[in-house]
Design an enzyme around this catalytic site. Sequence first.
Site, mmCIF file in Angstrom:
data_model
loop_
_atom_site.group_PDB
_atom_site.id
_atom_site.type_symbol
_atom_site.label_atom_id
_atom_site.label_comp_id
_atom_site.label_asym_id
_atom_site.label_seq_id
_atom_site.Cartn_x
_atom_site.Cartn_y
_atom_site.Cartn_z
ATOM 1 N N SER A 295 0.869 -1.232 0.057
ATOM 2 C CA SER A 295 0.000 -0.103 0.006
ATOM 3 C C SER A 295 0.944 1.285 -0.071
ATOM 4 O O SER A 295 0.304 2.360 -0.019
ATOM 5 C CB SER A 295 -1.017 -0.109 1.265
ATOM 6 O OG SER A 295 -1.956 -0.958 0.831
ATOM 7 N N ALA B 131 -13.522 -10.607 -9.282
ATOM 8 C CA ALA B 131 -13.223 -9.881 -10.584
ATOM 9 C C ALA B 131 -12.920 -11.336 -11.480
ATOM 10 O O ALA B 131 -12.082 -12.231 -10.928
ATOM 11 C CB ALA B 131 -11.970 -9.159 -10.661
ATOM 12 N N ASN C 241 -9.058 -0.586 -0.763
ATOM 13 C CA ASN C 241 -8.275 -0.708 -1.887
ATOM 14 C C ASN C 241 -8.984 -0.388 -3.274
ATOM 15 O O ASN C 241 -8.267 0.121 -4.216
ATOM 16 C CB ASN C 241 -7.581 -2.255 -1.883
ATOM 17 C CG ASN C 241 -6.751 -2.384 -0.894
ATOM 18 O OD1 ASN C 241 -5.658 -1.654 -0.616
ATOM 19 N ND2 ASN C 241 -6.800 -3.356 -0.040
#
Length: 353
Positions: A72, A133, A167
């Site tokens: 991150s 996804a 995110n």
Amino acid sequence: MKRLIAAVCAFLLLGAVPARADDGVQTVLDRYLAQAGPGAAVHSGTGTRSTGTAKLREQRAITAADHFRIGSQTKTFTAVVVLQLVDEGRAELDAPVSRYLPGVVTGNYDGDVITVRQLLQHTSGLVRDVRDAKAGPDGTYALAELVRSAMDEPAQNAPGAAQNYSNVGFLVLGLLVERLTGKQAGTAIAERVIAPLGLTETRFPAAGDRALKAPFLNGYLGGRLGQLFFWTEATTAVELSFWSTAGAMESTVDDLQRFYRALLGGRLVSPAALAEMKRTFGSADLYGLALLKMPLSCGVTAWGHNGALTTGHYSLTLATDDGRFAAVVTNTNWQGSGTPSAVDVADRAICSG
């Protein structure tokens, strides 16, 4: 998501590299190893200290040249490009994201209400992570597909009502960068941040490229049992396009300190934009626009970010306005709840420097 441990390796803790000065940094770092991976290191103005090992079955110190996944901390690079676009008049922090990405933030979310600022400060309400996804035939993920797949997930909060880490929000910001620059997000970050600063050891990986540049820090998942390691290697286990502008990048502790010092020194964004990045949200007063605010024991405030990825890497970089810094890294993404923490290591390294 962490993999189940595929193999168990018992390995005695290795001796620490002796400290070069009696400033307490090595002592805190050695104690931190109980919360960390097989090895850990801190890089500061007094040099690089290492404990444990960079690779199981070897006694190898972690160095300032070792490459690892920064997780991150990628978000701060992404945010810098967004703030540069704000400086250029091509985006506005308090504009709805639908102005730049019509029809993208939909479903359970309203792109006419969620602003660019809210995406940057984790107050948009977007779900934390991508869950379903669809990968392409080659196993990689398109940024647009990652975002699309998250639009049917329940919101964490109403836009602006609370700060909940997302995110997905930074994947949306990646799409915004691509729309406004006409370039892939990784290319925009490379051209606008990495190249101008001469960060030759920092890279945004292409889809499908899981390798780290040598020398690199092997990453591990697992845990500890007293003086024994129980680890499985995960250095190249993750398809990085899944994390993209939220967490895919590679760097070193030395390049990372140079990046944050350049940002705080006004070399990347305007003073007004940097002030916006430092404007923290809510009563916690700890997180701005992809910048973590960290008061230190010596009375100064440091700024930076941390990052973890299931490649088996965790890192934290902090820098002060007067140029002091500490970059901490360990070769697992798991962090114990005990003390000292990575923040304690960075605090000691900065305040004793």
